[in-house]
Write a protein that holds these residues in place. Structure first.
Motif, mmCIF file in Angstrom:
data_model
loop_
_atom_site.group_PDB
_atom_site.id
_atom_site.type_symbol
_atom_site.label_atom_id
_atom_site.label_comp_id
_atom_site.label_asym_id
_atom_site.label_seq_id
_atom_site.Cartn_x
_atom_site.Cartn_y
_atom_site.Cartn_z
ATOM 1 N N GLN A 116 0.806 -1.214 0.000
ATOM 2 C CA GLN A 116 0.000 0.000 0.000
ATOM 3 C C GLN A 116 0.843 1.270 0.000
ATOM 4 O O GLN A 116 0.351 2.343 -0.319
ATOM 5 N N ASN A 117 2.120 1.138 0.376
ATOM 6 C CA ASN A 117 2.969 2.313 0.474
ATOM 7 C C ASN A 117 4.347 2.012 -0.110
ATOM 8 O O ASN A 117 5.247 1.554 0.598
ATOM 9 N N SER A 118 4.505 2.292 -1.381
ATOM 10 C CA SER A 118 5.777 1.996 -2.054
ATOM 11 C C SER A 118 6.924 2.840 -1.495
ATOM 12 O O SER A 118 8.080 2.413 -1.526
ATOM 13 N N GLU A 119 6.613 4.008 -0.967
ATOM 14 C CA GLU A 119 7.656 4.849 -0.371
ATOM 15 C C GLU A 119 8.262 4.177 0.853
ATOM 16 O O GLU A 119 9.470 4.252 1.074
ATOM 17 N N PHE A 120 7.417 3.538 1.653
ATOM 18 C CA PHE A 120 7.910 2.830 2.842
ATOM 19 C C PHE A 120 8.909 1.751 2.428
ATOM 20 O O PHE A 120 9.999 1.665 2.977
ATOM 21 N N GLU A 121 8.525 0.954 1.451
ATOM 22 C CA GLU A 121 9.403 -0.128 0.985
ATOM 23 C C GLU A 121 10.702 0.447 0.400
ATOM 24 O O GLU A 121 11.781 -0.098 0.629
ATOM 25 N N ALA A 122 10.599 1.547 -0.329
ATOM 26 C CA ALA A 122 11.783 2.179 -0.917
ATOM 27 C C ALA A 122 12.733 2.680 0.168
ATOM 28 O O ALA A 122 13.958 2.529 0.053
ATOM 29 N N VAL A 123 12.180 3.251 1.219
ATOM 30 C CA VAL A 123 13.007 3.747 2.332
ATOM 31 C C VAL A 123 13.733 2.574 3.006
ATOM 32 O O VAL A 123 14.924 2.652 3.302
ATOM 33 N N MET A 124 13.015 1.474 3.232
ATOM 34 C CA MET A 124 13.625 0.314 3.888
ATOM 35 C C MET A 124 14.760 -0.287 3.035
ATOM 36 O O MET A 124 15.738 -0.785 3.567
#
Length: 177
Positions: A40-48
């Motif tokens: 639901q949040n590609s930004e979260f995955e990108a940050v990780m």
């Protein structure tokens, strides 16, 4: 060592620890929750996955999102991974954990694709078909695809049963060509 092997080892250790602590169901739900957050949040995955973002920042993000919402066993793996600078593996570990969970609980995963949502009777019939064929508990995922025109596509592991009108039309095109 490849990331897949490392993810599997962490997932195996996590499921063993969850079994020992008698919280396998909770940890599995937490892994699904983590996967949902990533989807639901590609930004979260990108940050990780971003090596430029500092590990203490990632740890804070994980703490704020998950610490109060997941089992302490689940959170402990997040904590270990951030201390070892392996946050980018959490999604892979979640996926591997779910595979181990399915195997541990003798679950057969099936995907049925139809034009319209299934009725309760249809859902039960698909579950019965898969259960009779495999002898396992069935976890049925339902998908909608209007392009099928009619019929259904049932996928269990590497096996696919396609009774869709779209397939029949394509078969007819091949036959006439």
């Amino acid at each position: 060592m490849s990331d897949a092997v490392v993810a599997y080892r962490y997932a195996k250790a996590l499921i063993d620890f969850a079994i020992e602590q008698k919280v396998v169901e909770d940890v599995n739900n937490d892994m699904k929750f983590f996967t949902d957050v990533c989807e639901q949040n590609s930004e979260f995955e990108a940050v990780m996955a971003n090596p430029i973002v500092r590990h203490d920042k990632k740890r804070t993000i994980l703490k704020n999102i998950f610490e109060s919402r997941v089992n302490p066993v689940t959170y402990s793996i997040f904590d270990v991974l951030t201390r070892k600078n392996r946050e980018s593996l959490i999604r892979s570990i979640a996926s591997e954990f779910q595979k181990l969970y399915v195997k541990l609980n003798n679950i057969e995963q099936a995907i049925v694709t139809t034009v319209e949502p299934l009725t309760a009777a249809q859902r039960e019939e698909f579950i019965k078909i898969v259960k009779d064929a495999s002898g396992m508990t069935v976890e049925l995922e339902e998908r909608i695809d209007k392009e099928l025109i009619g019929g259904y596509v049932l996928r269990v592991g590497d096996t696919q049963i396609d009774t869709s009108v779209r397939k029949k039309i394509n078969d007819l095109k091949l036959e006439l060509a």
